[in-house]
Design an enzyme around this catalytic site. Sequence first.
Site, PDB file in Angstrom:
ATOM      1  N   HIS A 146      -6.131  43.880  22.329  1.00  0.00           N
ATOM      2  CA  HIS A 146      -5.918  45.295  22.663  1.00  0.00           C
ATOM      3  C   HIS A 146      -6.289  46.198  21.484  1.00  0.00           C
ATOM      4  CE1 HIS A 146      -2.945  48.730  23.568  1.00  0.00           C
ATOM      5  NE2 HIS A 146      -3.885  48.795  24.486  1.00  0.00           N
ATOM      6  N   HIS A 179      -8.086  55.873  20.647  1.00  0.00           N
ATOM      7  CA  HIS A 179      -7.180  55.828  21.792  1.00  0.00           C
ATOM      8  C   HIS A 179      -6.581  57.189  22.129  1.00  0.00           C
ATOM      9  CE1 HIS A 179      -3.210  55.418  23.735  1.00  0.00           C
ATOM     10  NE2 HIS A 179      -3.833  54.513  24.471  1.00  0.00           N
TER      11      HIS A 179
END
Length: 294
Positions: A41, A83
Amino acid sequence: MRIRPVATGVTAALMGLSTLVLSPSAAHAATDDHRTVVFAHRGASAYAPENTLASIDAAHRLGIDWVENDVQRTKDGELVILHDNSLARTTDVEQVFPDRAPWNVADFTLNEIEKLDAGSWFGQKFEGERVPTLEAYMDEVEHNGQKLLMELKSPELYPGIELQTLVELRRDGWLSKSHVKRRLVIQSFNADAIKTVHFFRSDVKTGFLGNPTVADLPKYAEYCDQINPNHNAVTRDYVSAVHGLKGPHGRALEVHTWTVDDGARAVKVAEMGVDGIITNKPDVVRDALAGASG
């Protein structure tokens, strides 16, 4: 880094993309076995600053094939890997540009973002790590022989980012037959963005981030190959319902869940039948799954 205006060459890009679409059978021949795949991730983000080249390399050193990232667009039209919509959490933007709150990615040029330190917040050893461009990121993934689960982050903020991303992927060689077949998935929380990707490149594997109701799953199966829910939404019945449908390429829909860092929880969702687990600690999850199957 050259600037690529969003609208430049769109007609030519559309023509080029359409000529490279592979047949579904060629693009989605059976290449996966039945084990649960582990995805790093934002890279191996428990061990290196997320969404940086260092995080890709950390995953590579751990022997993890698949990495996940997030794509956004700068003020001057460049694609970068980050992100949050704001640069504040993972860079020193507040110190470098103190009067530019809320420090959104879309309000900064690439040249400005390249001045930022994207590593020190995580640890002194990563001081000087930068926010990578999509091009630089893809080059590192390619160099490591890894595979990519790419998220279009907040595409509603960046009109046209779906096509722009596909054009960049094609330029970097990531829409070749071998890459599309084995090494690339594009996902988003935005269903319209995934529909757009599927429209332009129907051979590219796509995923929807979320957990639609079972009644709505057939609609998603028209343009999604994966349904990727938070692990708290995963049940055996839900996974079975997803697996019971075929996606746009005639294969059973997959379930990849996020974000699981605990080994015991990883084993539990794997036993529910998920096809993949997205994790900040890919080594922990991999080892837990290996121990459970051994």
